[in-house]
Design an enzyme around this catalytic site. Structure first.
Site, mmCIF file in Angstrom:
data_model
loop_
_atom_site.group_PDB
_atom_site.id
_atom_site.type_symbol
_atom_site.label_atom_id
_atom_site.label_comp_id
_atom_site.label_asym_id
_atom_site.label_seq_id
_atom_site.Cartn_x
_atom_site.Cartn_y
_atom_site.Cartn_z
ATOM 1 N N SER A 135 0.847 -1.185 0.000
ATOM 2 C CA SER A 135 0.000 0.000 0.000
ATOM 3 C C SER A 135 0.883 1.236 0.000
ATOM 4 O O SER A 135 1.992 1.210 0.561
ATOM 5 C CB SER A 135 -0.904 0.022 1.238
ATOM 6 N N TYR A 148 -2.173 -0.698 10.175
ATOM 7 C CA TYR A 148 -2.124 -1.017 8.749
ATOM 8 C C TYR A 148 -0.776 -0.605 8.156
ATOM 9 O O TYR A 148 -0.126 -1.378 7.446
ATOM 10 C CB TYR A 148 -3.267 -0.300 8.040
#
Length: 284
Positions: A135, A148
């Site tokens: 990501s 995350y």
């Protein structure tokens, strides 16, 4: 008459692929595209479906069984291992790691590690390719996305180490999507600290086709962003981390001054540290 695939995807027909997170938005769409290109695809996911084996990638035994079953369906050969499985809980990075943090590390980092290890003998035999979906948030520190971000940055390190140790025999690509509106954001929305609007949005198709192009490339690319803007961001985050932090800090300060996250309990401390009183919906 069937139209042949583009030149850069012509290596794909007849290959065998295993996809994690196969019942999710990215996984499901990628499996559909690969099938249209003539790839034999099997998925694994918590949610079983046709051609998707039920498997909890945080469980060692389920991973062994799931990968074994997938290989049986693929006649013992896997050319592509594509990782999508992931979770995105909202946490306060200053608090003791809770179950959400542990889940993020187990699913986002250790899950791909487990599945790759289970599939490694088959990947080595076929000189296959591993595509790991990280990501842009692995290099962009946004509020409440710490679990995350940490898990995805660790995942990029895993991909780099995998390439260093096994890159003579398998290809390893890391893909960096930006913000895409998928169910992974449901957790942060429910907590009241959604990332909607904080970063430029990308389309699901951007990520899917970036992965497919990486799978079809003659040589496995090292790092791939999903869009041109994402490529610029990836370079900025890597080469100018201090500048990135200053930009984020300024943006967060402006958002908080405007009442962002005002009704979220998890954001109370952040408001106080920035000298703002949370704006409640019923405030006059």
């Amino acid at each position: 008459m069937t139209t042949p695939p583009p030149r850069h995807l012509r290596r794909l027909p007849g290959q065998n692929a295993l996809v994690t997170g196969a019942s999710g938005a990215f996984g499901n769409a990628t499996m559909a595209v690969l099938r249209r290109l003539g790839v034999n695809v099997v998925g694994i996911d918590l949610k079983p479906a046709p051609d998707v084996i039920g498997c909890d990638i945080t469980d060692d035994e389920q991973v062994r069984q799931g990968v074994t079953e997938a290989l049986e369906r693929l006649d013992g050969r896997v050319d592509l291992l594509i990782h999508y499985a992931g979770v995105g809980p909202a946490v306060d990075i200053g608090r003791t790691p809770d179950a959400h943090v542990h889940q993020a590390l187990e699913v986002n980092l250790l899950g791909p590690w487990r599945v790759t290890a289970a599939a490694m003998p088959a990947l080595l035999r076929s000189r296959g390719r591993v595509i790991i979906t990280a990501s842009l948030l692995s290099g962009l520190q946004l509020p409440f996305a710490g679990a995350y971000t940490v898990s995805k940055r660790a995942l990029t390190a895993y991909a780099d180490c995998l390439r260093a140790e096994y890159g003579t025999h398998i290809g390893v690509t890391t893909v960096y999507p930006g913000y895409v509106d998928t169910p992974i954001h449901d957790s942060s929305r429910a907590t009241g600290v959604a990332l909607d609007g904080l970063v430029p949005a990308e389309r699901e198709r951007d990520t899917v086709m970036s992965v497919v192009r990486a799978a079809g490339a003659r040589r496995a690319p090292r790092d791939v962003a999903s869009t041109a803007l994402g490529t610029v961001g990836l370079r900025l985050f890597r080469h100018f981390p201090g500048t990135t932090e200053q930009i984020v800090s300024l943006q967060v300060g402006l958002l908080l001054a405007d009442g962002a996250f005002g009704d979220a309990e998890i954001a109370r401390g952040l408001h106080e540290r920035h000298g703002h009183s949370p704006v409640r919906p019923d405030a006059s």
